[in-house]
Structures are given as C-alpha cells and as structure tokens.
Scaffold this active site. Sequence first.
Site, PDB file in Angstrom:
ATOM      1  N   LEU A 172       7.634   0.009  -7.469  1.00 13.42           N
ATOM      2  CA  LEU A 172       6.368  -0.087  -6.750  1.00 13.42           C
ATOM      3  C   LEU A 172       6.687  -0.349  -5.285  1.00 13.42           C
ATOM      4  CD1 LEU A 172       3.256  -0.241  -6.739  1.00 13.42           C
ATOM      5  CD2 LEU A 172       3.472  -2.684  -7.232  1.00 13.42           C
ATOM      6  N   GLY A 173       6.782   0.739  -4.508  1.00 17.89           N
ATOM      7  CA  GLY A 173       7.101   0.642  -3.094  1.00 17.89           C
ATOM      8  C   GLY A 173       5.909   0.143  -2.299  1.00 17.89           C
ATOM      9  N   HIS A 174       6.156  -0.847  -1.444  1.00 18.61           N
ATOM     10  CA  HIS A 174       5.096  -1.407  -0.606  1.00 18.61           C
ATOM     11  C   HIS A 174       5.732  -2.218   0.513  1.00 18.61           C
ATOM     12  CE1 HIS A 174       6.167  -4.518  -3.491  1.00 18.61           C
ATOM     13  NE2 HIS A 174       5.733  -5.396  -2.617  1.00 18.61           N
ATOM     14  N   ALA A 175       4.920  -2.536   1.497  1.00 16.73           N
ATOM     15  CA  ALA A 175       5.331  -3.404   2.599  1.00 16.73           C
ATOM     16  C   ALA A 175       4.083  -4.160   3.057  1.00 16.73           C
ATOM     17  CB  ALA A 175       5.930  -2.588   3.746  1.00 16.73           C
TER      18      ALA A 175
END
Length: 158
Positions: free
Chosen positions: A70-73
């Site tokens: 789950l890619g996020h920033a």
Amino acid sequence: MEVKIMDTDPKLSVDEVQLKAHASNWEEAIQVAAKPLVDGKKITNDYVTAMIDSVKKLGPYIVIAPGLALGHARPSEAVHQTGFAIATLAEPVKFGNKDNDPVDLVVILASTSDTAHLSLLQKIVMFLNDSQNLETLRRAKTREDAKHIAEQINGGDQ
C-alpha cells in the site's frame, strides 16, 4: 493560487486499474502503479518520489499483507485530488519484507489531507479483506475485468 478539487466521494476509475503491469524492482512498481494518478493530474511526480523516499527511510512497512503493498506518503502540495490506483504485477517484486514478499499487488493511496482519504481507504480495505476479491484481482486480465473491479470497489458505481 492553486485551487484544490473537492474530495467529496473519490471513486476508482477503470483507468486507475492496471493489470499484469511490468516492473523490475519495488521502486519501479510504485512508479508504475502511480502512473494513472500522475497522468490524471491527481498527483505529481513529487508524490511518487515521496512514497519511494518513505520506504528508503522507514523500510518496507508498506507491504501490509502477503503480496500486497500500500504505497502512500504524507498529504502535501503534490496531491491535487484524493484518489487511488491499483496495479497487479506480471512478475512479483521484492520490497525487502521477509514476511510478505514478493509483492504482486500494489495499491497507491494519495490524500489531500489527513482525513480526505478515509472513505476511500474504507472502500479498498473492505474489498481487499475478502480473499475471493484478492484472487479475482490477481487473475484479472482484461479491461472488462478492471471495470468490474472498479465497480465493486466503488459499491456499484463506476
């Protein structure tokens, strides 16, 4: 002054679902999965860089389940509109998470604020919590399959 688009009820579009995408490593997997959001001007490349930098700094914490990242920033000016994208990978890649590697499913989540993504996150978590949905997603090959997945995540709306 830049105007933000209201994030009333973000939806996943069929164009934000990529099936059997190619990536040679985890960084490229994040870039490939995020491409529809960049192309749709929901995020900038700075957000993609921030996601990659987060993993470099904090480790592969984004690999949250076997085969699933789950890619996020953090919310930032690099996010113009809350949204998400999904990519299944033709060949799984390693993120460096000994328990959950290799990854063949990358979900990108982008939010304009700390709360704007909550309804979106709830939709994707409900979908991914069903192991049958995960298998359907991993087996999907066609645009029609992608459309069905988007409709299911959106609660029947596309």
